[in-house]
Design a protein around this motif. Structure first.
Motif, mmCIF file in Angstrom:
data_model
loop_
_atom_site.group_PDB
_atom_site.id
_atom_site.type_symbol
_atom_site.label_atom_id
_atom_site.label_comp_id
_atom_site.label_asym_id
_atom_site.label_seq_id
_atom_site.Cartn_x
_atom_site.Cartn_y
_atom_site.Cartn_z
ATOM 1 N N TRP A 93 87.489 -72.944 -36.031
ATOM 2 C CA TRP A 93 87.063 -72.348 -34.759
ATOM 3 C C TRP A 93 85.651 -71.755 -34.756
ATOM 4 O O TRP A 93 84.999 -71.734 -33.712
ATOM 5 C CB TRP A 93 88.060 -71.263 -34.341
ATOM 6 N N ALA A 94 85.174 -71.276 -35.902
ATOM 7 C CA ALA A 94 83.894 -70.556 -35.914
ATOM 8 C C ALA A 94 82.714 -71.367 -35.373
ATOM 9 O O ALA A 94 81.908 -70.833 -34.606
ATOM 10 C CB ALA A 94 83.595 -70.044 -37.321
ATOM 11 N N PRO A 95 82.549 -72.636 -35.749
ATOM 12 C CA PRO A 95 81.383 -73.374 -35.225
ATOM 13 C C PRO A 95 81.335 -73.426 -33.701
ATOM 14 O O PRO A 95 80.253 -73.311 -33.105
ATOM 15 C CB PRO A 95 81.561 -74.773 -35.834
ATOM 16 N N LYS A 96 82.504 -73.591 -33.068
ATOM 17 C CA LYS A 96 82.521 -73.668 -31.608
ATOM 18 C C LYS A 96 82.314 -72.307 -30.963
ATOM 19 O O LYS A 96 81.869 -72.230 -29.810
ATOM 20 C CB LYS A 96 83.837 -74.286 -31.137
ATOM 21 N N VAL A 97 82.647 -71.234 -31.690
ATOM 22 C CA VAL A 97 82.370 -69.889 -31.183
ATOM 23 C C VAL A 97 80.882 -69.607 -31.273
ATOM 24 O O VAL A 97 80.252 -69.162 -30.311
ATOM 25 C CB VAL A 97 83.170 -68.829 -31.977
ATOM 26 N N LYS A 98 80.295 -69.874 -32.442
ATOM 27 C CA LYS A 98 78.878 -69.564 -32.656
ATOM 28 C C LYS A 98 77.955 -70.365 -31.739
ATOM 29 O O LYS A 98 76.919 -69.870 -31.306
ATOM 30 C CB LYS A 98 78.498 -69.830 -34.108
ATOM 31 N N SER A 99 78.344 -71.591 -31.436
ATOM 32 C CA SER A 99 77.506 -72.445 -30.586
ATOM 33 C C SER A 99 77.785 -72.235 -29.102
ATOM 34 O O SER A 99 77.087 -72.814 -28.266
ATOM 35 C CB SER A 99 77.754 -73.912 -30.934
ATOM 36 N N PHE A 100 78.805 -71.434 -28.782
ATOM 37 C CA PHE A 100 79.254 -71.200 -27.399
ATOM 38 C C PHE A 100 79.849 -72.459 -26.769
ATOM 39 O O PHE A 100 79.984 -72.536 -25.556
ATOM 40 C CB PHE A 100 78.121 -70.670 -26.518
#
Length: 405
Positions: free
Chosen positions: A134-141
């Motif tokens: 999940w983190a990559p999609k959170v950081k990239s919005f």
């Protein structure tokens, strides 16, 4: 004089770093570059929307989408010299909130439920696999996220009063209950939901899809504060999530408190930026307004109020920076973030009141910017731990005796 004023930057010879020069030796060149790009995007994309969308009580997601192109969560320049690419420095985080809240507390609030609360929950509570999922999609919005802890009947007493339930059947969890005041819920792709396990009575955390069957969201209406933020009332009726969506490292409210120790610091930074925004708006106004044939800024009582506002912002920033320095070294002691939030929110509240005073009658209109900060401060004063709750946390540390009911 017309109530609507120009919004050009004021040349502030002040202690707090409007242009980030005071801390340029501690912030990296990459961090400063991203912060300046963030400020420019806020001026270009957010500022033109503020009056219209505050009046409409709607969030300008088109402006938000432009803002996220700055990549102020995952720009590679933020991680130069760091061991991992999950979190930039705590000092950078101070000024990220400072810039967002100085422009508008609603933009800063939507960010904190996504990049603060949800992301902190994921990093604290998730396994390595869950973080990588999940983190990559959170950081990239790419995904918009939020945080579901508060309930209709439980805010400050949520530790013992959390009533949303979770029941496990095979590899599936079934969630029932309600959450309230959840910023961004109606637009979220993923929601961190906290529920009490019926089997052991412990609080667990789940990443629930925003479109999950049985999950409904209604935006809360008739707010006077953070009018642009879509605060949601969530209802969960037999919502099913698989075990791989349970954050494996959240197994009690003690773990939730560990998350809040981190995010409470974020709100102390947000309060600092909000106070700075109110102060700058008031200063712009008094330098242009005339009364009794003189510039308003030339009056002694006005200057006294401006001086208090400047001192408050300076003190709040000092708290935020020192807290960031401690957390960067791994010191996340609860009393520190509680004291910072308590202090900064209190001084913020005083600052917005003084700003409203010096702007006079025009201070209750959105045209001067001050009114927006004035009403929004009330929400920041209460969320992430009320003044009283944070004071009791500090008091417990000082006396060794808990005074909670």
């Amino acid at each position: 004089m017309e109530a609507t004023l120009n919004t050009e930057s004021v040349d502030l010879k002040s202690f707090y770093p409007t242009d980030l020069y005071e801390y340029s030796s501690d912030l990296t060149e990459g961090e400063i570059a991203v912060l300046k790009e963030l400020r420019e995007s806020l001026e270009k994309n957010a500022r033109p929307t503020l009056i219209e969308y505050t009046e409409k009580a709607e969030f300008p997601f088109h402006a938000w989408e432009e803002l996220t192109k700055v990549r102020f969560m995952d720009d590679p320049r933020l991680f130069e010299g760091r061991d991992n690419d999950l979190k930039p420095s705590e000092l950078y985080n101070v000024f990220r909130y400072f810039e967002l809240a100085k422009m508008d507390p609603s933009f800063a609030t939507l960010y904190t439920v996504h990049g603060g609360l949800f992301y902190a929950t994921l990093l604290y509570g998730g396994t390595e696999e869950q973080i990588q999922r999940w983190a990559p999609k959170v950081k990239s919005f790419e995904n918009l996220t939020c945080f579901g802890l508060t309930e209709p009947l439980h805010g400050s007493d949520i530790a013992g009063g959390l009533s949303t339930s979770a029941r496990k059947e095979g590899d599936t969890w079934i969630l029932n209950g309600e959450k309230r005041w959840i910023g961004g819920a109606k637009n979220a792709d993923e929601i961190a939901i906290f529920a009490r396990d019926e089997a052991d009575g412990k609080v667990k955390a789940f990443v629930v899809p925003g479109n999950a069957e049985g999950l409904t969201v209604e935006n809360i209406k008739n707010k006077i504060s953070l009018r642009m933020v879509p605060n949601g009332h969530i209802t969960l009726k037999d919502v099913k999530v698989t075990e791989d969506r349970r954050l494996q490292n959240v197994n009690s409210f003690k773990d939730v408190a560990g998350i809040l120790r981190t995010t409470r610091a974020d709100i102390s930074h947000l309060a600092t930026g909000l106070a700075a925004g109110a102060f700058e708006a008031a200063l712009r106004y008094v330098k242009q307004r005339e009364q009794f044939g003189k510039n308003l800024g030339s009056f002694q009582l006005v200057q006294e109020k401006l001086s208090i506002m400047q001192a408050n912002v300076t003190a709040c920033l000092a708290y935020s920076v020192r807290l960031a320095q401690m957390q960067e070294k791994g010191n996340y002691v609860e009393v520190n973030s509680s004291m910072a939030k308590m202090h900064n929110a209190l001084r913020m509240r005083e600052t917005v009141a003084l700003a409203r005073e010096v702007v006079g009658g025009n201070g209750i209109t959105l045209d001067t910017d001050v009114a927006r900060f004035f009403v929004d401060a009330e929400a920041i004063y209460s969320y992430e731990g009320t003044h009283e709750i944070n004071a009791l946390i500090v008091g417990r540390h000082l006396t060794g005796q808990g005074a909670f009911v």
